[in-house]
Design an enzyme around this catalytic site. Structure first.
Site, PDB file in Angstrom:
ATOM      1  N   ARG A 148       0.883  -1.182   0.000  1.00 35.17           N
ATOM      2  CA  ARG A 148       0.000   0.000   0.000  1.00 35.17           C
ATOM      3  C   ARG A 148       0.913   1.222   0.000  1.00 35.17           C
ATOM      4  NH1 ARG A 148      -5.275   1.405   3.592  1.00 35.17           N
ATOM      5  NH2 ARG A 148      -6.074  -0.052   2.054  1.00 35.17           N
ATOM      6  N   GLN A 163     -10.255  -3.961  -3.085  1.00 34.93           N
ATOM      7  CA  GLN A 163     -11.518  -3.402  -2.610  1.00 34.93           C
ATOM      8  C   GLN A 163     -12.624  -3.593  -3.658  1.00 34.93           C
ATOM      9  OE1 GLN A 163     -12.166  -1.676   0.497  1.00 34.93           O
ATOM     10  NE2 GLN A 163     -14.204  -2.191  -0.245  1.00 34.93           N
ATOM     11  N   ARG A 220     -13.613  -8.679   2.401  1.00 35.12           N
ATOM     12  CA  ARG A 220     -12.195  -8.465   2.073  1.00 35.12           C
ATOM     13  C   ARG A 220     -11.408  -9.723   2.429  1.00 35.12           C
ATOM     14  NH1 ARG A 220     -10.237  -3.211   1.871  1.00 35.12           N
ATOM     15  NH2 ARG A 220      -8.339  -4.212   1.140  1.00 35.12           N
ATOM     16  N   ASP A 265     -17.348   7.064  -1.049  1.00 37.06           N
ATOM     17  CA  ASP A 265     -16.063   6.961  -0.341  1.00 37.06           C
ATOM     18  C   ASP A 265     -15.740   8.360   0.179  1.00 37.06           C
ATOM     19  OD1 ASP A 265     -13.561   6.150   0.593  1.00 37.06           O
ATOM     20  OD2 ASP A 265     -12.606   6.177  -1.376  1.00 37.06           O
ATOM     21  N   CYS A 276     -16.491   1.728   1.159  1.00 34.96           N
ATOM     22  CA  CYS A 276     -15.315   0.876   1.395  1.00 34.96           C
ATOM     23  C   CYS A 276     -14.812   0.991   2.825  1.00 34.96           C
ATOM     24  CB  CYS A 276     -14.205   1.231   0.417  1.00 34.96           C
ATOM     25  SG  CYS A 276     -13.675   2.942   0.528  1.00 34.96           S
ATOM     26  N   HIS A 316      -7.475   0.606  -6.223  1.00 37.32           N
ATOM     27  CA  HIS A 316      -7.682  -0.215  -5.026  1.00 37.32           C
ATOM     28  C   HIS A 316      -8.369  -1.511  -5.487  1.00 37.32           C
ATOM     29  CE1 HIS A 316      -7.882  -1.332  -0.976  1.00 37.32           C
ATOM     30  NE2 HIS A 316      -8.657  -0.410  -0.461  1.00 37.32           N
TER      31      HIS A 316
HETATM   32  N1   CP Z   1     -11.200  -0.099   2.773  1.00 40.17           N
HETATM   33  C1   CP Z   1      -9.914  -0.202   3.146  1.00 40.17           C
HETATM   34  O1   CP Z   1      -8.999  -0.472   2.364  1.00 40.17           O
HETATM   35  O2   CP Z   1      -9.728  -0.013   4.480  1.00 40.17           O
HETATM   36  P1   CP Z   1      -8.340   0.178   5.216  1.00 40.17           P
HETATM   37  O3   CP Z   1      -7.781   1.514   4.795  1.00 40.17           O
HETATM   38  O4   CP Z   1      -8.691   0.160   6.677  1.00 40.17           O
HETATM   39  O5   CP Z   1      -7.410  -0.927   4.839  1.00 40.17           O
HETATM   40  N1  NVA Z   2     -10.024   6.610  -1.149  1.00 35.71           N
HETATM   41  C1  NVA Z   2      -9.606   6.216   0.186  1.00 35.71           C
HETATM   42  C2  NVA Z   2      -9.817   4.767   0.392  1.00 35.71           C
HETATM   43  C3  NVA Z   2      -9.440   4.258   1.754  1.00 35.71           C
HETATM   44  C4  NVA Z   2      -9.625   2.777   1.887  1.00 35.71           C
HETATM   45  C5  NVA Z   2      -8.140   6.584   0.385  1.00 35.71           C
HETATM   46  O1  NVA Z   2      -7.346   6.389  -0.534  1.00 35.71           O
HETATM   47  O2  NVA Z   2      -7.814   7.092   1.466  1.00 35.71           O
END
Ligand code: CP
Ligand code: NVA
Length: 325
Positions: free
Chosen positions: A109, A139, A299, A231, A271, A136
């Site tokens: 990530r 997700q 997930r 989101d 999400c 993502h």
């Molecule tokens: N939705 C999601 O990816 O959550 P986190 O940021 O908690 O991993």
């Molecule tokens: N769009 C959000 C998703 C978090 C899971 C971010 O990137 O922070």
């Protein structure tokens, strides 16, 4: 560099998968979920390790990947970007080559999508994108699995995404395109998904029969929606823009009034993490029409299927991906 004699597959964007592969992953995730509920765990990942590099915060991704590896009889290592040498300037290329000598897969990530591409180019093992600024995939695949559990045939479904045309929106558009489904994205003009994402998804949609609409008109997008998705307005890394974004996105929120304009029985998705009172109202996220915690749970099951597809070996996984390792 990847060994050309060993087939490895990465999951950097949803577009790395074919529609058939996505459906195979869904079928396997459904089986893993059923087994999990019965307390059945199979050691598909025995003696296998997954390195997980996190340069941004996470609750769901971190815990579901780690618990998933444990349930599959394997092991996951949480590597905070700040604590490994990557955070002190070791290159992503060297990190990829070193990790490939120890573990069987890497989940990362991070911020720039290029970094994940570079990691994948230099790793001899599968790389899974656990979120970048642009995508993502885990997700979105989970989200469509959550729909698949309810509809089985996803093609007649209409999803409407309201808010920022961000990483999650991009991956949802790509998944809808591959699965031949309908998606409408309502976002302020300057916050709509970038043209390259839309163009490539449209090209896929022409082959699968998917329908993709991008608009700034919330009412228009919501008409006929079976699933309403939103989101956060400010994604990780954009914190300095929070105040400005609150003003820009004020009209792009899921409220109970808006939900009434969608198709009867419309379900609400997010999400998570959510900002109640911003992109989604408290009464909506807590209502019987909200499936946000099913998404969060899924997930685990979908990522276990993804792990098996990419890291698994033996005939058991032959049908999961066409070129599995
Ligand atoms: N939705 C999601 O990816 O959550 P986190 O940021 O908690 O991993
Ligand atoms: N769009 C959000 C998703 C978090 C899971 C971010 O990137 O922070």
């Amino acid at each position: 560099m990847k060994n050309p004699h060993v087939k490895t597959r990465d999951l950097l964007t949803v577009m790395d998968l074919t529609p058939d592969e996505i459906l195979s992953i869904f079928r396997f995730a459904r089986k893993l979920k059923r087994d999990y509920k019965k307390g059945i765990h199979r050691n598909y990942m025995k003696n296998r390790s997954l390195a997980m590099i996190f340069e941004k915060s996470s609750t769901r991704t971190r815990v579901s990947f780690e618990a998933g590896m444990t349930q599959l009889g394997g092991h996951a290592l949480f590597l905070s970007g700040a604590d490994i040498q990557l955070g002190r300037g070791e290159t992503v290329e060297d990190t990829a080559r070193v990790l490939s000598r120890y573990v069987q897969g890497v989940m990362i990530r991070t911020f720039e999508h290029d970094k994940v591409e570079s990691l994948a180019r230099h790793a001899g093992i599968p790389v899974i994108n656990g979120l970048t600024d642009s995508h993502h995939p885990c997700q979105a695949l989970t989200d469509y699995f959550t729909i698949y559990e309810r509809n089985r045939d996803i093609r007649p479904v209409k999803m409407t995404y309201i808010g920022d045309g961000n990483n999650v929106a991009n991956s949802l558009i790509q998944t809808a395109a591959l699965l031949g489904s309908s998606i409408s994205v309502a976002a302020p003009i300057k916050f709509q998904p970038e043209a390259s994402i839309i163009d490539s998804a449209m090209a896929v949609a022409r082959q699968t029969g998917a329908s993709i609409e991008i608009t700034d008109d919330v009412e228009r997008a919501v008409a006929g929606a079976n699933y309403l998705y939103t989101d956060v307005w400010t994604s990780m890394g954009q914190e300095k823009e929070t105040a400005r974004r609150k003003k820009i996105f004020a009209g792009y929120r899921i409220t109970s009034t808006l939900l009434k304009e969608a198709a009867p029985g419309c379900l609400v998705m997010h999400c998570l993490p959510a900002h109640r009172g911003e992109e989604i109202d408290e009464d909506v996220i807590e209502s019987g029409q909200s499936i946000v915690f099913d998404q969060a749970e899924n997930r685990l099951h979908v990522q276990k299927a993804i792990i098996c597809a990419l890291l698994g070996h033996g005939p058991k996984f032959g049908s999961l991906l066409h070129h599995f390792r």
